[in-house]
Structure formats: structure tokens, C-alpha cells
Scaffold this active site. Structure first.
Site, mmCIF file in Angstrom:
data_model
loop_
_atom_site.group_PDB
_atom_site.id
_atom_site.type_symbol
_atom_site.label_atom_id
_atom_site.label_comp_id
_atom_site.label_asym_id
_atom_site.label_seq_id
_atom_site.Cartn_x
_atom_site.Cartn_y
_atom_site.Cartn_z
ATOM 1 N N ASP A 478 36.424 45.359 84.006
ATOM 2 C CA ASP A 478 35.679 44.531 84.401
ATOM 3 C C ASP A 478 35.038 44.002 85.702
ATOM 4 O O ASP A 478 35.885 44.608 86.456
ATOM 5 C CB ASP A 478 35.896 42.962 84.392
ATOM 6 C CG ASP A 478 34.913 42.115 83.115
ATOM 7 O OD1 ASP A 478 33.994 42.476 84.306
ATOM 8 O OD2 ASP A 478 35.663 41.361 83.605
ATOM 9 N N ASP A 548 27.633 39.842 77.565
ATOM 10 C CA ASP A 548 28.411 38.743 77.208
ATOM 11 C C ASP A 548 28.084 38.309 75.726
ATOM 12 O O ASP A 548 29.300 37.300 75.142
ATOM 13 C CB ASP A 548 29.501 37.949 78.719
ATOM 14 C CG ASP A 548 30.103 38.600 79.372
ATOM 15 O OD1 ASP A 548 30.859 39.380 79.004
ATOM 16 O OD2 ASP A 548 30.513 37.781 80.280
#
Ligand code: DGJ
Length: 744
Positions: A478, A548
Site C-alpha cells: 500500500d 477503495d
């Protein structure tokens, strides 16, 4: 496929069955661009394509009116010597001048394709797959060389380009602009398509007519970003998904980029792709070389789908690498939306156990397992397990997960540090920061200075220890903030313009070490969802968390937009809980699955919280995915109906042997008493008969493509009773359907 050089006309013709690309050594020694498009027959000279008649208000290089760079289409243009458009390169010299004159020195044509040191790039597995042309130019006054690289692939309408600057002199020069590719097209009759958005609404399709002036997308954020993508498309106004001329331009790079079209007053279109010159200076010292990232240019006369399919094949098989490249991807369950930071070992094991019962293959532990990471204020940089939550460490947890019959995956965010961490307390000088000034944070975190090899080494050692002693099969990598105060305390003042790029080189070197030393691990890149969904990342991680935003209705748009430039198998796509955590919207579980099937499929919820009925459906979804994932992830993908244009979206994937096809059909809002509808399918074998699972009927491929598949749905609202009649299929908002076609 071949690359020809015609000695007399000094022209290079790169061609295969699909495309021709023709360039010429001009009278002044620069490289001119003559043609990029569908394959044309070779001839000894294409000189007539140079149009050089007299024009007022023009500056000329020649004595008479014959030669002005303003009026010649070029390959790697410079500013200030009769051309006024923005250039491909610029060099600031010790005497303050920025004028250069790179002229032809030599060229080399060879089979295969070279790798680009320290950079991601397409590759070949045998020399027959591609031919490469390297043209070396030299500025005689400066002594600097410029090598332009062109690779044509034998099977694809694609050309890979990059440039390399070499400084064999004793002087130091500042490279202030070094694009990967520049292409002058003879007209501007195109629609420009960009893929833009923001966090949770990445890669929305934006189309507008190309016009005189500059249109561009770029990033100044240190990563390719949610905002724009390093990928643009030009299509003829009459072209659509299925027919017509389309050009796609993709940059294999994950940092600050510029993708631009400049249309001049004569309607010549100059495409430019490369590292964003804003904030960039490379201090090219004696003996040093600078290699630009690679750009890939695709030409299709089969519309937008034709262009996308070229990118899909090329990027899936000759950009992505490693053991996972050609393998169907495991069905995973990620605990992020199931627990956020609220978990311990027991809770994780219970979530994993339920996942295993339903057929999940890989359990992924997301953020919160390390250091003092109880929320997002602390812990980044301390890559060792939090033993209060995980008393047996990652080793113990991973063994428990494997004992359940699942593979184990782990989340990391290696480029960042919280001030509340042991790493920051030990090395405050390791973050990007400007001397004497405060640094901005993003999500309470600071960016490690990856231009420093010792920082990258330290992070590698911490994480490699865990990977060596634990059973980790997957990593989600990430990156949750953009860069500010991009300055390295380790570099000289003259080199500060290099930091953005050196950061990306450091990132790539870290990835390279991990994939080399842990080749069994499946890497999924991520940056607050899809803020680094770019071709550079695909070289290291064959899949990427697409967004997301896990809401099914939004995901249709995001995945649809992403599919223009990136393979379906590269899109991490998960079913999440309702109400959805980003939009608080309820969508049917079936639709959440039907959207996520077209990607690297998984779940982002605690299955224990579902009803028995829902668990049954999850089991069926996983069974379906396992049965069809080779078609869904590796078949030929067609966009059929755009969610950006209507209430109904549709796409399909067809197996290589054309015997199986899976169609996804999605309706956003329900409509009452709706019109009759047919969906024209693509890519089927016209002579095969297909069984349509939902109707039980058989149709020939030609009928399904020309007449269409009848998709008229029952829609809502029946007179009088308010109850559906027997056999009536109830549709709702966010309704969808998957059709499977099997050849008899
Ligand atoms: C952003 C990612 O996109 C999410 O999936 C999740 O991993 C969080 N970061 C964790 O902090």
C-alpha cells in the site's frame, strides 16, 4: 515483422502485419516522423510526406525557405531552433544556453528488446517476438549523445519507445526535460480520452474533442495518482468501441508524469509522454547516463476494444512477470473492511475459518498488525508484529491460517513512517523534508526518503526477515499519501530536482529485491485504492487494488474505465458488506459478485456476519468464479455498453477457443415497463452454436453477434396486485445478470 533502413532516402520502416511506423533522418540530421498507422507497403522513399513549402512568420534553418522545424513532423523535437511547440527534451548547459542540436550519428537494428536498467519495461521471451531500432544522435558542440530506442512487437500493433542521454564529456549538464516519447500526427481530427478522478472514483472516462492548444493530464504528487492516469487515448470522432482508428499511449512509470497533446495552428498534433518536467532536473555528470521510462504506443483500426485488447495481451504477458503471471488468481478474503484496526489473532482465525468453509483460498491480513499500530497515528516503519494482538507473531498466525487450508497474505506500507514509531525516533533524517521547514503529513504519516539506498536496505531487511520465517504467499503493498517537501538531506543542492525520480527508482529497486528473493509471493500493489494503478507497477505486481470504493455500482464505472488500458486480471475486485462503507448504499449481493467476477476476485467482509442464505450465495459465487476464472481473467475482454453513457452497462469475456463466454449485464436504476432490449455480443465464433445458461436456449454465434442476445428484463411494477406473477423475475435498482454461453 521487420525494421528496414533505406540508405538512399535515409528512412526507417518498422512494420508488422498490423502497423507501419516510418521515420526519416532529415537534412539537418534530426529525426522526422512520416507515418504511424495501419500497415502500408514499403517503398524506397516516402519523401513526399515531408511538406516544406514557404509560410509567413516562420523561422528557417536553411538559407532559403526550404527547412523549418516548425513545419516538419518530428520524433524527438527541441525548442528554439525554428520549432515553437513544447519540446521532448531540454538541456541547461554550463554557459546558460538551452539550445541543442542532436544529429544522426549511427543506428543499430537487432532482434529482441533490451531491458532498461532499474526501470520497468515490456520484454520479450525470444528474439523472434520483437525487433529493436536504436538511433544514436549527438550534439557535436556539447559532446552529449542521445539514443532513441524503438521496439516493434511481431504480434501486436504496438511500439515501445524510450530515450537515453549519455554524457561522455568532462562537463555537467542539467537535463530539465527528457520525455519518453514524442509523436507528431498530421492532423487533429481526434477525440481525446483521459482517465481521471479522485480517491474512490478513479479512472472515470472523460472525452472531449482535440482542439488547438495544449491538453494534458499529469501528476505532481510523486505517484501516478487517483487524479489522472499515465494513459491517454486518441480516437477518430467516428470510431467507437468496435471499429475505427484509435491510438493509445501508455507510460510505464509510477511517479510524476505528463501526457500531453499540443495541436498547433496547422492542426498538427504533438503527443508527448514522459516524466513530468515540472520540478524535474537531472544533474548529468561526466560519464553518466540517464534512461527515461518506457512509453508504449498502440494503433488499432478495430476501435477502442481493439486497442484495449492489445494493451491487455502485451501487459498481461510481456510486462507483468513472475510465477503468477499466467496463473488464475486465488479467491481471497481481506480483513480490512471486516475489522479495520479492531482485531486479535483469535478474531482473525475465526474470520479465516469461515472463509475457508465457503471456498476462499487466501486470507489477507491488512493494516494494523505491526509496531504500535492501534490506529493510523503510529507504527508505520516498525515492521515487526504487534505481539499484544498477535502473540504468536506473523509466523504463528500464518501457520494457523495454513493449517486451516488457506494461504496467508500480508499488508505492508513500506514507503511511509509515522513520527510515533521506533524507526522515526532512530532516523528522523530519513524522511523527505526541506531543511529548516515543517513537513506536511498525510494520514499522520511521512514519506521515507527512498532515494537513499540505506533507507531502502533497512526496510528490506525488516520485511525480508518476516517473509523468510513465516508462511506468506501474498503481499498487498500500500501507499497512502502523496509526496510533499520533496527534498533529500542526502543529496547535493544541484541534485534536488532528481528526488522525485530517485524515489521511484528506490521503490522499484525494493520491489525487484522482493520479487527476486521471494518469487512465490503474489504481489498486489495499492495506493489508497487505485492511486498507483499504472503500467510501471504491473512489472512488479501483476495485480493492483483497483479502488477503495467497493460499492458495486461505482465499481462498474471504475473497472470499466480501468479496462481501457489495463488487463482484467490485474484489477483487484472484492465483494464487500452493505450498507457499503464508502457510499452507505445497498446493492444486491448477487450484483456485488457479478461485478467483482471481472477481476482478481475476493471478499472484503466478515462472512460470519452474513445470513445462511447469503452464505449459500457466497459459496455459489466462489464456485462460479473458480469454474470460470480462466475465461474471466485471461479471456478476450469486450466492453459492450458504457456505464458513463447509459443506465445499463455490459461487458464480456471470451475464452481463447471461443467455446465459453461470460457476459456481465448491469442496470443501475430499475425502470418500469421498459423497452425491448438486445445485447450485441462480440468475439464469438459465428459458426458455433451456444447454449445460453439463463434461457436454456441455443443460438448460433452469428445470431448472438448480429441479432443480439435478448436481455429484456421484467422490470418493476405489475398492475393491480403489487405482486409479481408466477415465473416473473423481480428486478431492483442495481440489478444485474451474468450469462454464460457454452459452445455445443
Ligand atoms: C488503503 C487501502 O486501499 C485499503 O484497502 C486498506 O489497505 C487501507 N489503506 C489500510 O490502511
Amino acid at each position: 515483422m521487420a525494421i528496414l533502413f533505406h540508405e538512399t532516402s535515409k528512412e526507417f520502416h518498422l512494420y508488422n502485419d498490423k502497423i507501419s511506423y516510418i521515420i526519416k533522418i532529415l537534412d539537418n540530421g534530426h529525426l522526422g516522423q512520416l507515418y504511424f498507422g495501419s500497415r502500408i507497403q514499403d517503398r524506397k522513399d516516402f519523401d513526399h510526406l515531408l511538406e516544406t513549402c514557404y509560410r509567413p512568420m516562420t523561422s528557417y534553418q536553411s538559407e532559403g525557405y526550404a527547412f523549418s522545424l516548425e513545419h516538419i513532423k518530428q520524433e524527438y523535437p527541441v525548442y528554439g531552433t525554428s520549432d515553437y511547440k513544447l519540446p521532448a527534451m531540454e538541456i541547461l548547459q554550463p554557459d546558460g544556453s538551452r539550445i541543442t542540436n542532436f544529429t544522426y550519428l549511427s543506428h543499430r537494428i537487432y532482434s529482441g528488446k533490451p531491458s532498461l536498467q532499474g526501470l520497468p519495461a515490456t520484454y520479450t521471451e525470444s528474439d523472434e517476438e520483437a525487433d529493436t531500432l536504436e538511433v544514436t544522435l549527438k550534439d557535436e558542440l556539447l559532446g552529449i549523445k542521445l539514443v532513441l530506442l524503438y521496439t516493434i512487437f511481431s504480434q501486436e500493433g504496438a511500439i515501445a519507445r524510450s530515450a537515453r542521454f549519455e554524457n561522455p564529456t568532462d562537463d555537467t549538464f542539467d537535463l530539465t526535460r527528457a520525455m519518453s516519447a514524442s509523436l507528431d500526427l498530421p492532423d487533429c481530427s481526434y477525440d481525446w480520452i483521459q482517465f481521471s478522478g479522485a480517491w474512490s472514483r478513479e479512472r472515470q472516462v472523460k472525452i472531449r474533442r482535440l482542439e488547438q492548444g495544449i491538453q494534458a493530464v499529469s501528476s505532481t504528487r510523486g505517484h501516478s495518482s487517483h487524479t489522472h492516469n499515465p494513459f491517454i487515448v486518441l480516437k477518430r470522432p467516428t470510431a467507437d468501441e468496435f471499429q475505427g482508428e484509435v491510438l493509445g499511449f501508455s507510460l510505464i512509470y509510477s511517479g510524476n508524469f505528463l501526457a500531453q497533446a499540443e495541436v498547433d495552428t496547422y492542426n498538427v498534433t504533438r503527443i508527448m509522454l514522459g516524466i513530468n518536467p515540472f520540478g524535474f532536473t537531472w544533474n548529468l555528470k561526466p560519464g553518466e547516463k540517464f534512461q527515461t521510462p518506457e512509453a508504449v504506443m498502440v494503433y488499432s483500426d478495430q476501435g477502442l476494444n481493439g486497442m484495449s485488447q492489445t494493451f491487455h495481451r502485451l501487459y498481461r504477458s510481456r510486462l507483468a512477470r513472475g510465477q503468477w503471471r499466467d496463473k488464475v488468481r486465488p479467491v481471497l478474503l481481506n480483513n480490512w473492511e471486516a475489522t479495520y484496526f479492531d482485531f486479535d489473532e483469535d478474531r482473525l482465525v475465526e474470520i479465516a475459518r469461515a472463509a475457508k468453509e465457503d471456498g476462499v483460498e487466501l486470507f489477507v491480513l491488512d493494516d494494523g498488525w505491526f509496531g504500535e499500530r492501534n490506529d493510523d497515528h503510529a507504527g508505520l516503519g516498525d515492521w515487526y508484529a504487534n505481539t499484544e494482538r498477535l502473540p504468536n507473531g506473523i509466523k504463528g498466525l500464518s501457520e494457523k491460517i495454513e493449517a486451516l487450508g488457506l494461504k496467508f497474505g500480508l499488508w505492508v506500507e513500506l514507503e511511509m513512517v509515522n513520527m510515533d514509531s521506533d524507526l522515526y525516533r532512530a532516523h528522523p533524517e530519513w524522511i523527505l523534508q526541506t531543511p529548516g521547514r515543517k513537513s506536511c503529513h498525510g494520514r499522520h504519516q511521512y514519506v521515507l526518503d527512498f532515494s537513499r539506498p540505506e533507507v531502502v536496505d533497512c526496510i528490506y531487511d525488516m520485511v525480508a526477515k518476516i517473509l523468510s520465517e513465516s508462511k506468506v504467499s501474498y503481499i498487498k503493498w500500500d501507499m497512502n499519501r502523496s509526496i510533499t517537501e520533496c527534498y533529500s538531506l542526502a543529496l547535493a543542492p544541484a541534485q534536488q530536482g532528481e528526488v522525485f525520480h530517485r524515489y521511484i527508482l528506490g521503490l522499484y529497486s525494493l520491489y525487484e529485491r522482493f520479487i527476486k528473493n521471494f518469487p512465490h509471493i503474489l504481489f498486489e500493489s495499492c495506493a489508497s485504492g487505485g492511486a498507483r494503478f499504472d503500467a510501471g507497477m504491473l512489472y512488479y505486481a501483476p495485480q493492483c487494488w483497483t479502488s477503495d470504493d467497493s460499492d458495486a455500482a461505482e465499481r462498474i464505472k471504475i473497472q470499466y474505465g480501468t479496462s481501457f488500458g489495463y488487463p482484467i486480471v490485474s484489477m483487484g475486485a472484492h465483494v464487500s458488506a452493505v450498507p457499503n462503507h464508502q457510499l452507505f448504499r445497498n446493492t444486491p449481493l448477487a450484483t456485488r459478485g457479478n461485478v467483482a467476477y471481472f477481476g482478481a476476485f475476493g471478499y472484503e467482509l466478515d462472512l460470519q456476519k452474513l445470513t445462511d442464505e447469503e452464505r449459500k450465495m457466497v459459496r455459489e459465487q466462489i464456485r462460479f468464479m473458480k469454474q470460470y476464472r480462466s475465461v474471466l481473467q485471461f479471456g478476450t475482454f469486450y466492453r459492450l455498453l458504457s456505464p458513463f453513457e447509459s443506465n445499463i452497462a455490459a461487458w464480456m469475456a471470451v475464452s481463447d477457443d471461443q467455446k465459453t463466454a461470460v457476459i456481465g449485464y448491469y442496470k443501475t436504476l430499475n425502470d418500469v415497463n421498459c423497452e425491448y432490449r438486445r445485447l450485441h455480443l462480440k468475439g464469438l465464433n459465428p459458426n458455433l452454436s451456444y447454449l445460453v445458461d439463463k434461457t436454456g436456449k441455443i443460438h448460433m454465434g452469428d445470431e448472438l453477434m448480429s441479432v443480439g442476445l435478448i436481455t429484456t428484463d421484467a422490470s418493476a411494477g405489475q398492475p393491480c396486485s403489487g405482486q409479481p406473477e408466477e415465473g416473473f423475475e423481480i428486478c431492483t435498482d442495481f440489478w444485474s445478470k451474468i450469462y454464460v454461453l457454452t459452445a455445443e
